[in-house]
Design an enzyme around this catalytic site. Structure first.
Site, short mmCIF file in Angstrom:
data_model
loop_
_atom_site.label_atom_id
_atom_site.label_comp_id
_atom_site.label_asym_id
_atom_site.label_seq_id
_atom_site.Cartn_x
_atom_site.Cartn_y
_atom_site.Cartn_z
N LYS A 15 0.85 -1.20 0.00
CA LYS A 15 0.00 0.00 0.00
C LYS A 15 0.89 1.26 0.00
CE LYS A 15 -3.40 -2.77 2.32
NZ LYS A 15 -4.72 -2.84 2.92
N SER A 218 -6.41 -9.80 6.12
CA SER A 218 -5.81 -10.07 7.43
C SER A 218 -5.14 -11.44 7.51
CB SER A 218 -6.84 -9.90 8.55
OG SER A 218 -7.29 -8.56 8.59
C1 PEP Z 1 -4.81 -6.11 1.13
O1 PEP Z 1 -4.46 -4.95 1.18
O2 PEP Z 1 -5.04 -6.62 0.02
C2 PEP Z 1 -4.95 -6.88 2.36
C3 PEP Z 1 -5.40 -8.11 2.29
O3 PEP Z 1 -4.61 -6.23 3.53
P1 PEP Z 1 -4.48 -6.91 4.99
O4 PEP Z 1 -3.69 -8.18 4.83
O5 PEP Z 1 -3.77 -5.89 5.80
O6 PEP Z 1 -5.86 -7.20 5.45
#
Ligand code: PEP
Length: 258
Positions: A15, A218
């Protein structure tokens, strides 16, 4: 459906985090924790645009693939602030995330823009990681399968039969992204199986056998082994945990079937 026909992909999504100067230390911490990872999975890290050159330089020696997190649907021209598929390919980027829920929610990307971007990626040599997934309200209303099927069919609309094999699909329930809540392995498997059924209906058995379907939301070192053991889950798209070398390494190791 036999998993060995498909490549396993562990993809990080950084990100809008990290600086170029952090990539080398990150990699030096990660690599000793994942000896020989390329024997069982393709590891990809999707970084912000300004970090692409440094990521390409550092990751190259370790066979970590580099991805972007977005790209323009247009080929070139007066689109200030945008980056084209040709520009990504030109510097050696292999993957691009398309239709992440944050882009859909925060920047108004629609199924139609996602479809145009998928075409742009597949017309070149990029592997699009196409994100689909439902909100909590939609899950509770029982429309997850229909919604995900519609998102996927829209994303692939007009993509010719010989083209989708480079695509990767990521099932990312929106309520699980960055929240610490994860879909149960059974629930995630059930939607990923549905995704594979949609691919089969559109492109036939071979495409359904070879196109990887990832789970994202997550994923961490604790839940990764159970999620990655599911029959139709071929890897993960990982946000938060991909920024921590030890956690990312544990997820990569959890994908090791040996
Ligand atoms: C994502 O950004 O695609 C994602 C799955 O984030 P996280 O693993 O932090 O939930």
């Amino acid at each position: 459906m036999n998993k060995r026909y498909r490549r396993t992909i562990i993809a990080g999504n950084w990100k809008m985090n990290m600086l170029a100067s952090g990539i080398k230390p990150f990699t030096e911490e990660l690599i000793p924790l994942v000896p020989d990872f390329h024997k069982w999975c393709e590891t990809v890290v999707c970084v912000p645009f300004p970090l692409l050159p440094e990521a390409l330089r550092v990751f190259k020696s370790y066979r970590i693939r580099v991805g972007a997190q977005n790209m323009s649907q247009f080929e070139s021209g007066a689109y200030t602030g945008e980056v084209s598929s040709a520009q990504l390919m030109d510097i050696g980027v292999g993957y691009v995330i398309i239709g992440h829920s944050e882009r859909r929610e925060l920047y108004g990307e629609t199924d139609m823009t996602v479809n145009k971007k998928v075409h742009a990626a597949l017309n070149g040599s990029l592997c699009p990681i196409i994100c689909v997934g439902e909100t909590l309200v939609q899950r509770e209303a029982g429309v997850t399968n229909n919604l995900v099927a519609t998102q996927l069919k829209s994303a692939l609309y007009g993509v010719q039969v010989d083209k989708p094999h480079r695509a990767v699909i990521a099932y990312e329930p929106i309520w699980a992204i960055g929240t610490g809540k994860t879909a149960t392995p059974d629930d995630a498997q059930q939607v990923c199986r549905e995704i594979r059924a949609v691919i089969r209906s559109l492109y036939g058995a071979h495409a359904a056998r070879v196109i990887p379907v990832l789970y994202g939301g997550s994923m961490n070192e604790k839940n990764a082994p159970d999620l990655l053991a599911q029959q139709d889950i071929d890897g993960g798209l990982i946000g938060g945990a991909s920024l921590k070398p030890a956690s990312f390494a544990a997820i990569i190791n959890a994908a090791n079937p040996f």
